[in-house]
Design a protein around this motif. Structure first.
Motif, PDB file in Angstrom:
ATOM      1  N   SER A  70       5.457  -8.840  66.732  1.00  0.00           N
ATOM      2  CA  SER A  70       4.354  -7.989  66.269  1.00  0.00           C
ATOM      3  C   SER A  70       3.816  -8.465  64.925  1.00  0.00           C
ATOM      4  N   VAL A  71       4.740  -8.815  64.015  1.00  0.00           N
ATOM      5  CA  VAL A  71       4.332  -9.344  62.706  1.00  0.00           C
ATOM      6  C   VAL A  71       3.594 -10.667  62.877  1.00  0.00           C
ATOM      7  N   LEU A  72       4.061 -11.513  63.800  1.00  0.00           N
ATOM      8  CA  LEU A  72       3.397 -12.786  64.083  1.00  0.00           C
ATOM      9  C   LEU A  72       1.952 -12.560  64.523  1.00  0.00           C
ATOM     10  N   LEU A  79       0.027  -9.854  64.077  1.00  0.00           N
ATOM     11  CA  LEU A  79      -0.774  -9.234  63.013  1.00  0.00           C
ATOM     12  C   LEU A  79      -1.134 -10.245  61.922  1.00  0.00           C
ATOM     13  N   LEU A  80      -0.167 -11.085  61.535  1.00  0.00           N
ATOM     14  CA  LEU A  80      -0.448 -12.096  60.513  1.00  0.00           C
ATOM     15  C   LEU A  80      -1.387 -13.173  61.050  1.00  0.00           C
ATOM     16  N   PHE A 136      13.516 -13.855  60.038  1.00  0.00           N
ATOM     17  CA  PHE A 136      14.149 -12.853  60.901  1.00  0.00           C
ATOM     18  C   PHE A 136      15.511 -13.320  61.422  1.00  0.00           C
ATOM     19  N   LEU A 161       8.553 -17.107  60.165  1.00  0.00           N
ATOM     20  CA  LEU A 161       9.029 -15.799  60.633  1.00  0.00           C
ATOM     21  C   LEU A 161      10.353 -15.924  61.383  1.00  0.00           C
ATOM     22  N   LEU A 215       9.729  -6.767  66.712  1.00  0.00           N
ATOM     23  CA  LEU A 215       9.153  -6.640  65.373  1.00  0.00           C
ATOM     24  C   LEU A 215       8.644  -7.992  64.874  1.00  0.00           C
ATOM     25  N   CYS A 216       9.437  -9.030  65.079  1.00  0.00           N
ATOM     26  CA  CYS A 216       9.045 -10.383  64.649  1.00  0.00           C
ATOM     27  C   CYS A 216       7.753 -10.804  65.337  1.00  0.00           C
TER      28      CYS A 216
END
Length: 283
Positions: free
Chosen positions: A204-206, A208-209, A59, A55, A201-202
């Motif tokens: 949050s994605v981390l 969630l994944l 990003f 990520l 955003l990065c």
């Protein structure tokens, strides 16, 4: 005011408080139920750092933020994950055991992974980021292992005293983290505000994944519903206080900018996991 002199005592207290919730038997759950422990360790020690690296690269994060993201991913599970697992009707015994195991294992994996990450990031991006492994090991042993072991011994030999101390510290822990985050935000509000879009955003994605990875690992290991919920929470919640302490410590990185991802992570982690816990309770 240098926030590190607040970070280090808070981290020590949090680790001591974690030790007060543990007992020797928590480290023996592996013998009784190896599958969920193995799944959790794979998720936290292997999957998360790889995910964070991918990520950070996708990003195109600034080098210091890239290192900060890696530092979060290398950190052990947060002690608050035990409370989240209880609220979500997960497997609390598994949560406590995973927190205990990851707290010990990462004492030795953080230096290895971060040494690799800093060398790779530094060489690729032409920056000089030095990681004093010896200082990091000593700091981890003094601020992580020693307080945890002390807490375990107090609980074992003075259970009533341990219970009284735990009641006090459990109420102090969260406000202390909020104070810590507030101090860092005040000191670095311009940088945090400017970078919050992409970095938030990065992160949050981390998260969630990481939670999704916990679900997939638990299904792959054929774990029950309670164990699934616990793995999702454990892999999604890392010890932000430890990442902040390593980043800003004058004995290790001595760089508050590296700590900024951990500050944002602490905020996003609690928001996202609270939503998940609310959904899990309804189900």
């Amino acid at each position: 005011m240098n926030a590190i002199w607040i970070v280090l005592p808070i981290l020590t207290l949090l680790m001591f408080e974690l030790g007060l919730t543990l007992q020797i038997e928590d480290f023996k759950l592996f013998k009784k139920r190896p599958r969920p422990i193995i799944a959790g360790i794979i998720g936290q020690i292997i999957f998360l750092p790889i995910l964070a690296f991918i990520l950070g690269w996708l990003f195109k994060l600034d080098p210091l933020f890239f290192i900060g993201i890696m530092l979060i991913a290398c950190s052990p599970g947060g002690s608050s994950s035990n409370i989240f697992s209880m609220i979500a009707k997960g497997d609390v015994a598994l949560s406590v055991s995973l927190t205990a195991c990851s707290s010990i294992i990462t004492l030795f994996t953080i230096p290895v992974i971060m040494e690799f990450a800093t060398r790779l990031i530094g060489s690729n991006l032409n920056i000089d980021v030095h990681l004093p492994i010896g200082s990091l090991m000593i700091q981890n042993l003094l601020l992580m292992l020693l307080p945890i072991v002390t807490g375990i011994l107090v609980k074992r030999y003075r259970p009533l005293v341990a219970e009284r101390i735990h009641k006090i510290l459990s109420k102090v822990a969260f406000p202390a983290l909020i104070l810590l985050a507030t101090l860092f935000f005040i000191q670095h509000h311009a940088t945090i505000t400017a970078q919050f879009g992409k970095l938030g955003l990065c992160i949050s994605v981390l998260i969630l994944l990481a939670m999704g990875g916990g679900l997939l690992l638990s299904k792959w290991m054929h774990l029950n519903r309670k164990e699934q919920r616990t793995l999702i929470i454990e892999i999604g919640m890392q010890n932000a206080a430890q990442a902040i302490a390593i980043a800003s410590s004058p004995f290790v990185f001595n760089n508050d900018i590296i700590a900024i991802p951990a500050i944002i992570y602490a905020l996003m982690m609690n928001v996202i996991l609270l939503v998940y816990v609310g959904i899990a309770k309804r189900r």
